[in-house]
Design an enzyme around this catalytic site. Structure first.
Site, short mmCIF file in Angstrom:
data_model
loop_
_atom_site.label_atom_id
_atom_site.label_comp_id
_atom_site.label_asym_id
_atom_site.label_seq_id
_atom_site.Cartn_x
_atom_site.Cartn_y
_atom_site.Cartn_z
N ASP A 9 41.98 7.33 -11.88
CA ASP A 9 43.01 6.76 -11.01
C ASP A 9 44.29 6.72 -11.86
O ASP A 9 44.21 6.73 -13.10
CB ASP A 9 42.57 5.35 -10.60
CG ASP A 9 43.65 4.61 -9.84
OD1 ASP A 9 44.23 5.20 -8.92
OD2 ASP A 9 43.92 3.43 -10.18
N LEU A 10 45.43 6.73 -11.23
CA LEU A 10 46.69 6.77 -12.00
C LEU A 10 47.27 5.37 -12.22
O LEU A 10 47.35 4.88 -13.36
CB LEU A 10 47.71 7.65 -11.26
CG LEU A 10 49.11 7.75 -11.86
CD1 LEU A 10 49.06 8.42 -13.24
CD2 LEU A 10 50.04 8.54 -10.93
N ASP A 11 47.66 4.72 -11.11
CA ASP A 11 48.31 3.41 -11.19
C ASP A 11 47.32 2.35 -11.69
O ASP A 11 46.31 2.09 -11.04
CB ASP A 11 48.84 3.00 -9.81
CG ASP A 11 49.92 3.95 -9.30
OD1 ASP A 11 50.84 4.26 -10.07
OD2 ASP A 11 49.84 4.38 -8.13
N THR A 17 52.22 0.78 -12.98
CA THR A 17 53.31 0.86 -12.01
C THR A 17 53.35 -0.36 -11.08
O THR A 17 54.30 -0.49 -10.31
CB THR A 17 53.16 2.11 -11.13
OG1 THR A 17 51.80 2.17 -10.72
CG2 THR A 17 53.54 3.38 -11.87
N LYS A 45 46.92 -3.55 -4.96
CA LYS A 45 46.49 -2.51 -5.91
C LYS A 45 45.49 -1.56 -5.27
O LYS A 45 44.49 -2.00 -4.69
CB LYS A 45 45.89 -3.15 -7.16
CG LYS A 45 46.96 -3.77 -8.06
CD LYS A 45 46.42 -4.20 -9.40
CE LYS A 45 47.56 -4.74 -10.25
NZ LYS A 45 47.07 -5.42 -11.47
N SER A 115 44.31 9.75 -7.12
CA SER A 115 45.20 8.61 -6.84
C SER A 115 45.63 8.56 -5.38
O SER A 115 45.77 9.60 -4.74
CB SER A 115 46.45 8.72 -7.72
OG SER A 115 47.44 7.81 -7.30
N ALA A 116 45.88 7.36 -4.89
CA ALA A 116 46.39 7.19 -3.53
C ALA A 116 47.88 7.47 -3.45
O ALA A 116 48.45 7.62 -2.37
CB ALA A 116 46.13 5.76 -3.06
N LYS A 146 40.91 5.05 -0.14
CA LYS A 146 39.82 4.34 -0.82
C LYS A 146 39.58 3.04 -0.04
O LYS A 146 40.56 2.45 0.40
CB LYS A 146 40.21 4.02 -2.27
CG LYS A 146 40.54 5.25 -3.12
CD LYS A 146 41.21 4.84 -4.43
CE LYS A 146 41.67 6.06 -5.23
NZ LYS A 146 42.38 5.73 -6.48
N GLU A 170 38.77 3.42 -12.74
CA GLU A 170 39.50 2.74 -11.66
C GLU A 170 39.82 1.29 -11.98
O GLU A 170 38.99 0.61 -12.59
CB GLU A 170 38.63 2.74 -10.40
CG GLU A 170 39.02 3.73 -9.34
CD GLU A 170 40.33 3.41 -8.64
OE1 GLU A 170 40.86 2.30 -8.80
OE2 GLU A 170 40.81 4.29 -7.91
N ASP A 171 40.98 0.80 -11.53
CA ASP A 171 41.33 -0.61 -11.73
C ASP A 171 41.22 -1.42 -10.45
O ASP A 171 41.37 -2.64 -10.48
CB ASP A 171 42.75 -0.75 -12.29
CG ASP A 171 43.81 -0.39 -11.27
OD1 ASP A 171 43.64 0.65 -10.58
OD2 ASP A 171 44.79 -1.13 -11.13
C1 BG6 Z 1 48.18 3.22 -5.49
C2 BG6 Z 1 48.77 1.90 -5.89
O1 BG6 Z 1 47.80 3.94 -6.63
O2 BG6 Z 1 49.10 3.98 -4.74
C3 BG6 Z 1 49.25 1.15 -4.65
O3 BG6 Z 1 47.81 1.12 -6.58
C4 BG6 Z 1 50.22 2.03 -3.87
O4 BG6 Z 1 49.87 -0.05 -5.04
C5 BG6 Z 1 49.55 3.36 -3.53
O5 BG6 Z 1 50.62 1.39 -2.67
C6 BG6 Z 1 50.49 4.33 -2.79
O6 BG6 Z 1 51.52 4.65 -3.65
P1 BG6 Z 1 52.86 5.43 -3.22
O7 BG6 Z 1 53.46 5.80 -4.55
O8 BG6 Z 1 52.43 6.63 -2.43
O9 BG6 Z 1 53.69 4.50 -2.42
MG MG Z 2 44.92 1.84 -9.45
#
Ligand code: BG6
Ligand code: MG
Length: 216
Positions: A9-11, A17, A45, A115-116, A146, A170-171
């Site tokens: 996962d990224l964030d 972030t 998150k 990542s989402a 997810k 993953e966090d």
């Molecule tokens: C996830 C974050 O990785 O991405 C969420 O944990 C965030 O907080 C989601 O809402 C979507 O991110 P983005 O950058 O497409 O708005």
């Molecule tokens: Mg995350």
């Protein structure tokens, strides 16, 4: 090696972030005349952009916004967010993240991002990490959020490995669930109290090793 691929996962795993997401969402809420806490922000998150907006509007008891108005709000928030993201430098990579991903590669283990976030490409570019991953699956290429396993299954597919050969880092609770739903092992980044379903939990990638991967 026991596993053929690691999907990150990224964030919250590679970079923090959440603080930028919080600032931008808070600004949007403040413009609408309400506020929310950092504790509430924890619930965002791993949650997609539009689902986050729905939660925030609920907290502010904002009802009756049209789909077009919601799109505009999310776009406004994202502009503030990307303003901050654009200032990021490789210094913001979380401790041990680059080193662990590189160690995987050196050991012949494939690496991917799952990542989402639709901002994944820009974040990886700013951190100068794009080349470290064999595949990148993000919010631009998945339709189911997810805990649906789509993002990780697509990652395994892009790497050409079967789900059982993958380990996810993953966090977020929903992310751990997504990994398990994909039939993968899940390493939680955070606290065991929060990430109760994870196979193992560490505070960060600086606390994880290839030896621990072998023992999963
Ligand atoms: C996830 C974050 O990785 O991405 C969420 O944990 C965030 O907080 C989601 O809402 C979507 O991110 P983005 O950058 O497409 O708005
Ligand atoms: Mg995350």
């Amino acid at each position: 090696m026991k596993y053929k691929a690691c999907i990150f996962d990224l964030d919250g795993v590679i970079v923090d972030t959440a603080v930028y997401h919080y600032k931008a969402w808070k600004r949007l809420a403040n413009e609408m005349g309400f506020d929310f806490t950092e504790h509430q922000n924890e619930q965002l998150k791993g949650v997609s952009r539009m689902a986050s907006l729905e939660l925030i509007l609920g907290w502010g008891q904002v009802t009756g916004a049209t789909e077009a108005e919601k799109e505009e709000m999310a776009t406004r928030k994202n502009l503030w967010y990307t303003d901050m993201i654009n200032q990021m430098t490789p210094d913001e990579i979380l401790s041990g993240a680059r080193e662990f991903v590189q160690a995987c590669r050196d050991a012949g283990i494939k690496t991917a991002i799952g990542s989402a976030s639709k901002n994944t490409p820009i974040i990886l570019a700013k951190l100068q990490l794009t080349q470290l991953f064999d595949a990148i699956v993000d919010g631009n290429s998945v339709s189911k959020a997810k805990p649906n396993p789509e993002v990780f299954l697509k990652g395994a597919e892009a790497l050409g490995v079967s789900p059982a050969d993958c380990v996810v880092f993953e966090d977020a609770v929903a992310g751990i669930e997504a990994a398990l739903n994909a039939g993968m092992k899940a390493v939680g980044i955070g606290t065991p109290k929060m990430l109760t379903e994870a196979d193992v939990v560490v505070s960060g990638l600086d606390k994880f090793t290839l030896e621990m991967l072998e023992e999963l």
